[in-house]
Design an enzyme around this catalytic site. Structure first.
Site, PDB file in Angstrom:
ATOM      1  N   HIS A   3       0.819  -1.210   0.000  1.00 27.84           N
ATOM      2  CA  HIS A   3       0.000   0.000   0.000  1.00 27.84           C
ATOM      3  C   HIS A   3       0.854   1.263   0.000  1.00 27.84           C
ATOM      4  O   HIS A   3       1.603   1.513   0.944  1.00 27.84           O
ATOM      5  CB  HIS A   3      -0.899  -0.021   1.242  1.00 27.84           C
ATOM      6  CG  HIS A   3      -1.936   1.032   1.252  1.00 27.84           C
ATOM      7  ND1 HIS A   3      -2.088   1.915   2.298  1.00 27.84           N
ATOM      8  CD2 HIS A   3      -2.906   1.341   0.355  1.00 27.84           C
ATOM      9  CE1 HIS A   3      -3.099   2.719   2.048  1.00 27.84           C
ATOM     10  NE2 HIS A   3      -3.621   2.401   0.875  1.00 27.84           N
ATOM     11  N   HIS A  26      -0.995  10.828  -2.027  1.00 25.69           N
ATOM     12  CA  HIS A  26      -2.296  10.432  -1.479  1.00 25.69           C
ATOM     13  C   HIS A  26      -3.188  11.620  -1.165  1.00 25.69           C
ATOM     14  O   HIS A  26      -4.337  11.689  -1.593  1.00 25.69           O
ATOM     15  CB  HIS A  26      -2.089   9.600  -0.205  1.00 25.69           C
ATOM     16  CG  HIS A  26      -3.384   9.205   0.445  1.00 25.69           C
ATOM     17  ND1 HIS A  26      -4.038   9.992   1.364  1.00 25.69           N
ATOM     18  CD2 HIS A  26      -4.170   8.115   0.273  1.00 25.69           C
ATOM     19  CE1 HIS A  26      -5.156   9.405   1.756  1.00 25.69           C
ATOM     20  NE2 HIS A  26      -5.259   8.259   1.096  1.00 25.69           N
TER      21      HIS A  26
HETATM   22  O1  G3P Z   1      -6.197   0.468  -1.706  1.00 22.22           O
HETATM   23  C1  G3P Z   1      -7.265   1.283  -1.384  1.00 22.22           C
HETATM   24  C2  G3P Z   1      -6.921   2.303  -0.374  1.00 22.22           C
HETATM   25  O2  G3P Z   1      -5.691   2.870  -0.693  1.00 22.22           O
HETATM   26  C3  G3P Z   1      -7.974   3.335  -0.276  1.00 22.22           C
HETATM   27  O3  G3P Z   1      -7.805   4.239   0.772  1.00 22.22           O
HETATM   28  O4  G3P Z   1      -7.213   6.410   1.683  1.00 22.22           O
HETATM   29  O5  G3P Z   1      -5.525   4.637   1.644  1.00 22.22           O
HETATM   30  O6  G3P Z   1      -6.209   5.746  -0.456  1.00 22.22           O
HETATM   31  P1  G3P Z   1      -6.634   5.300   0.897  1.00 22.22           P
HETATM   32 CA    CA Z   2      -5.058   4.611  -2.091  1.00 24.03          CA
END
Ligand code: G3P
Ligand code: CA
Length: 269
Positions: free
Chosen positions: A32, A74
């Site tokens: 992630h 992000h």
């Molecule tokens: O993989 C999905 C996730 O990244 C969505 O939430 O806020 O971490 O971008 P966020």
């Molecule tokens: Ca994301």
């Protein structure tokens, strides 16, 4: 892809992302924002570390600068992960490139920059898959879907990229522009009819917050021919549940833990 799941999509476009789980292999392990527990999220350092650790896929977030460049970050604002201030779309690429996106995480990462989407894709191409989230809030980046399709196609990566968004209209637009690209709808909650929501967007998969996952939901998605991904899981118990429930993929900030549970850690890394 697992052959013994009735209703699963046989589309070759999605086959590298879907059809995992115990009967078709372990779930796809997605780092992630890169290996974000150990390095500054969404930087080339984070993606390179994820690859070094053995991640089969990385996740990244796409936004756009004032002068129209697609970059990987992000937050809507620069403040948390850089030494800049204010919204991404209020700055030119040149201004964005002057910011430090690593020092906030640790002095050893000073000098990391906000990367262009194309740079991230090139760094990962041929080594891992990419789950690319289009951030289309708090104001939509008009036309970003076409830009992203052009970037992915330009790099010849249509089979290596999965596009997803909380903005399901955005997913639908990507699907219409590039039917060969695998896509998913992101959500946090329990939808009354999640398969229908995915089908309305032309998506191949559900991408669901870890708090709203049950074996029944996974089975229902699979019966509808859809993949099922879970985000963002940083504890071992939930990671093991995801394996047992035969999800197609799981996203984690803790790349090492995720790969260990999935049995995919690179020896010595
Ligand atoms: O993989 C999905 C996730 O990244 C969505 O939430 O806020 O971490 O971008 P966020
Ligand atoms: Ca994301």
């Amino acid at each position: 892809m697992s052959a013994d799941r009735p209703g699963r999509s046989s589309s070759p476009k999605a086959s590298r992302f879907l059809g995992r789980g115990p009967s078709g292999g372990q779930p796809l392990g997605v780092a992630h924002r890169g290996a974000s527990k150990e390095s500054p999220e969404n930087t080339l350092a984070a993606f390179r570390l994820a690859l070094h650790l053995g991640a089969e896929a990385v996740e990244c977030d796409a936004r756009r600068t004032r002068d129209g460049h697609v970059v990987v970050i992000h937050d809507h604002a620069l403040d948390r992960t850089t030494d800049g201030r204010g919204p991404v779309e209020s700055h030119t690429l040149s201004e964005i490139r002057g910011l430090d996106a690593g020092r906030w995480f640790g002095p050893q990462f000073a000098g990391e920059r906000i990367p262009l989407l194309a740079e991230v894709l090139e760094a990962v191409r041929g080594k891992a898959l990419v789950k690319l989230e289009i951030k289309n809030d708090p104001v939509p980046y008009e036309g970003i879907e076409q830009q992203i399709v052009d970037i992915v196609r330009g790099l010849g990566m249509e089979d290596e990229v999965f596009v997803m968004s909380f903005d399901h209209e955005c997913v639908r637009t990507v699907h219409a522009l590039a039917p060969r690209l695998a896509t998913g709808i992101l959500y946090s909650g329990r939808l009354v009819d999640a398969p229908h929501a995915a089908q309305a967007a032309g998506a191949d998969a559900l991408c669901v917050h870890r708090g709203y996952v049950s074996p029944r939901d996974v089975a229902r998605a699979h019966a509808a021919g859809l993949g099922f991904f879970v985000w963002t899981v940083d504890d071992e118990e939930t990671l093991r549940h995801c394996v047992a429930w035969e999800v197609d993929g799981v996203t984690s900030n803790d790349t090492r833990l995720m790969l260990r549970v999935l049995g995919a850690a690179r020896p010595g890394a």
